[in-house]
Write a protein that holds these residues in place. Structure first.
Motif, PDB file in Angstrom:
ATOM      1  N   ARG A 148       0.844  -1.188   0.000  1.00 11.65           N
ATOM      2  CA  ARG A 148       0.000   0.000   0.000  1.00 11.65           C
ATOM      3  C   ARG A 148       0.886   1.246   0.000  1.00 11.65           C
ATOM      4  O   ARG A 148       1.908   1.286   0.688  1.00 11.65           O
ATOM      5  CB  ARG A 148      -0.900  -0.028   1.241  1.00 11.65           C
ATOM      6  CG  ARG A 148      -1.867   1.120   1.353  1.00 11.65           C
ATOM      7  CD  ARG A 148      -2.798   0.952   2.551  1.00 11.65           C
ATOM      8  NE  ARG A 148      -2.132   0.654   3.798  1.00 11.65           N
ATOM      9  CZ  ARG A 148      -1.593   1.569   4.613  1.00 11.65           C
ATOM     10  NH1 ARG A 148      -1.630   2.850   4.304  1.00 11.65           N
ATOM     11  NH2 ARG A 148      -1.026   1.190   5.745  1.00 11.65           N
ATOM     12  N   ILE A 149       0.488   2.257  -0.754  1.00 10.24           N
ATOM     13  CA  ILE A 149       1.246   3.513  -0.818  1.00 10.24           C
ATOM     14  C   ILE A 149       1.000   4.331   0.444  1.00 10.24           C
ATOM     15  O   ILE A 149      -0.140   4.576   0.816  1.00 10.24           O
ATOM     16  CB  ILE A 149       0.842   4.336  -2.061  1.00 10.24           C
ATOM     17  CG1 ILE A 149       1.196   3.584  -3.343  1.00 10.24           C
ATOM     18  CG2 ILE A 149       1.505   5.715  -2.022  1.00 10.24           C
ATOM     19  CD1 ILE A 149       0.642   4.221  -4.608  1.00 10.24           C
ATOM     20  N   VAL A 185       4.004   0.164   2.205  1.00  7.77           N
ATOM     21  CA  VAL A 185       3.960  -0.629   3.436  1.00  7.77           C
ATOM     22  C   VAL A 185       3.313  -1.973   3.139  1.00  7.77           C
ATOM     23  O   VAL A 185       2.401  -2.081   2.315  1.00  7.77           O
ATOM     24  CB  VAL A 185       3.224   0.135   4.563  1.00  7.77           C
ATOM     25  CG1 VAL A 185       1.749   0.310   4.273  1.00  7.77           C
ATOM     26  CG2 VAL A 185       3.448  -0.502   5.910  1.00  7.77           C
ATOM     27  N   THR A 186       3.841  -3.028   3.785  1.00  9.85           N
ATOM     28  CA  THR A 186       3.274  -4.368   3.664  1.00  9.85           C
ATOM     29  C   THR A 186       2.030  -4.464   4.548  1.00  9.85           C
ATOM     30  O   THR A 186       1.781  -3.587   5.384  1.00  9.85           O
ATOM     31  CB  THR A 186       4.295  -5.442   4.106  1.00  9.85           C
ATOM     32  OG1 THR A 186       4.581  -5.255   5.504  1.00  9.85           O
ATOM     33  CG2 THR A 186       5.573  -5.377   3.297  1.00  9.85           C
ATOM     34  N   THR A 187       1.287  -5.546   4.403  1.00 10.23           N
ATOM     35  CA  THR A 187       0.069  -5.712   5.207  1.00 10.23           C
ATOM     36  C   THR A 187       0.375  -5.813   6.697  1.00 10.23           C
ATOM     37  O   THR A 187      -0.487  -5.504   7.514  1.00 10.23           O
ATOM     38  CB  THR A 187      -0.722  -6.966   4.765  1.00 10.23           C
ATOM     39  OG1 THR A 187       0.122  -8.107   4.862  1.00 10.23           O
ATOM     40  CG2 THR A 187      -1.245  -6.817   3.354  1.00 10.23           C
ATOM     41  N   VAL A 238       8.528  -0.235   2.871  1.00  8.63           N
ATOM     42  CA  VAL A 238       9.381  -0.469   1.709  1.00  8.63           C
ATOM     43  C   VAL A 238       9.596   0.887   1.062  1.00  8.63           C
ATOM     44  O   VAL A 238       8.659   1.519   0.587  1.00  8.63           O
ATOM     45  CB  VAL A 238       8.752  -1.468   0.717  1.00  8.63           C
ATOM     46  CG1 VAL A 238       9.604  -1.590  -0.538  1.00  8.63           C
ATOM     47  CG2 VAL A 238       8.577  -2.829   1.372  1.00  8.63           C
ATOM     48  N   GLU A 239      10.838   1.343   1.096  1.00  7.22           N
ATOM     49  CA  GLU A 239      11.217   2.647   0.583  1.00  7.22           C
ATOM     50  C   GLU A 239      11.865   2.442  -0.778  1.00  7.22           C
ATOM     51  O   GLU A 239      12.880   1.752  -0.884  1.00  7.22           O
ATOM     52  CB  GLU A 239      12.223   3.248   1.581  1.00  7.22           C
ATOM     53  CG  GLU A 239      12.378   4.710   1.552  1.00  7.22           C
ATOM     54  CD  GLU A 239      13.241   5.188   2.730  1.00  7.22           C
ATOM     55  OE1 GLU A 239      13.202   6.385   2.984  1.00  7.22           O
ATOM     56  OE2 GLU A 239      13.960   4.379   3.366  1.00  7.22           O
ATOM     57  N   CYS A 272      12.092 -11.038   1.822  1.00  8.59           N
ATOM     58  CA  CYS A 272      11.122 -12.119   1.734  1.00  8.59           C
ATOM     59  C   CYS A 272       9.743 -11.649   2.188  1.00  8.59           C
ATOM     60  O   CYS A 272       9.627 -10.934   3.189  1.00  8.59           O
ATOM     61  CB  CYS A 272      11.593 -13.284   2.605  1.00  8.59           C
ATOM     62  SG  CYS A 272      10.534 -14.735   2.500  1.00  8.59           S
ATOM     63  N   LEU A 273       8.724 -12.068   1.458  1.00  6.70           N
ATOM     64  CA  LEU A 273       7.330 -11.803   1.804  1.00  6.70           C
ATOM     65  C   LEU A 273       6.650 -13.129   2.100  1.00  6.70           C
ATOM     66  O   LEU A 273       6.899 -14.124   1.417  1.00  6.70           O
ATOM     67  CB  LEU A 273       6.623 -11.100   0.640  1.00  6.70           C
ATOM     68  CG  LEU A 273       7.216  -9.759   0.218  1.00  6.70           C
ATOM     69  CD1 LEU A 273       6.587  -9.286  -1.076  1.00  6.70           C
ATOM     70  CD2 LEU A 273       7.024  -8.722   1.320  1.00  6.70           C
ATOM     71  N   GLN A 274       5.801 -13.130   3.112  1.00  4.80           N
ATOM     72  CA  GLN A 274       5.111 -14.359   3.504  1.00  4.80           C
ATOM     73  C   GLN A 274       3.662 -14.322   3.039  1.00  4.80           C
ATOM     74  O   GLN A 274       2.982 -13.307   3.217  1.00  4.80           O
ATOM     75  CB  GLN A 274       5.163 -14.505   5.026  1.00  4.80           C
ATOM     76  CG  GLN A 274       4.577 -15.801   5.525  1.00  4.80           C
ATOM     77  CD  GLN A 274       4.721 -15.943   7.033  1.00  4.80           C
ATOM     78  OE1 GLN A 274       5.688 -15.477   7.617  1.00  4.80           O
ATOM     79  NE2 GLN A 274       3.747 -16.583   7.656  1.00  4.80           N
TER      80      GLN A 274
END
Length: 163
Positions: free
Chosen positions: A27-28, A64-66, A71-72, A96-98
């Motif tokens: 998400r931005i 931003v992740t959930t 994340v820049e 890594c993303l889960q």
């Protein structure tokens, strides 16, 4: 201590924001913003301290992740278009993303649709044990930055015996 954010260099900010939001579901928080080299503002002085004299400027976006990890994204004015992975060099080489393993195929299709690439087949960590179904796969964004999908928590993987 907990993870706050990771910074990633990209070759095209618009394409990167599209990839990280539409392919990976981030998400931005702050969309593409131009930063120039200057000494009048606190951010200008901080950037000179970090990037050195003559960095010329960059675009930045914050996503931003959930689960709230930032994340820049950085698109430097002077840059390569693609990251060339060199495993002999020191430094961070992936993140890594889960997500649930049932979502891997759909997520991989989105990665490819938005210019990313799959670097390997989906693999199980413990193929010899039917009770352990954890899966993983390495991919890359459109700029050559490597990342993984895990179907499981980090602790679940490494607190267990595996081959």
């Amino acid at each position: 201590m907990k993870m706050n954010h990771v910074g990633i260099m990209v070759g095209d900010m618009d394409k990167a924001v599209e990839f990280y939001t539409k392919a990976l579901g981030l998400r931005i928080v702050m969309n593409k913003t131009k930063v120039i080299e200057e000494r009048e503002s606190a951010i200008g002085r901080m950037c000179i301290a970090v990037f050195g004299e003559g960095f010329k400027g960059f675009n930045i976006a914050h996503l931003v992740t959930t689960d709230g990890i930032g994340v820049e994204l950085f698109e430097m004015k002077d840059r390569q278009e693609r990251h060339e992975v060199d495993f002999a060099r020191l430094g961070i080489f992936h993140f890594c993303l889960q997500l649930p393993k049932e979502q891997f195929d759909t997520a991989i299709k989105r990665v490819e649709e938005y210019g990313g690439k799959v670097r390997m087949d989906i693999m199980r960590y413990h193929p010899e044990n039917e009770l352990k179904q954890a899966q993983m796969v390495y991919l890359e964004d459109p700029f050559g930055n490597l990342f993984e999908f895990y179907s499981h928590s980090y602790e679940d993987t490494y607190a267990s015996d595996y081959e």
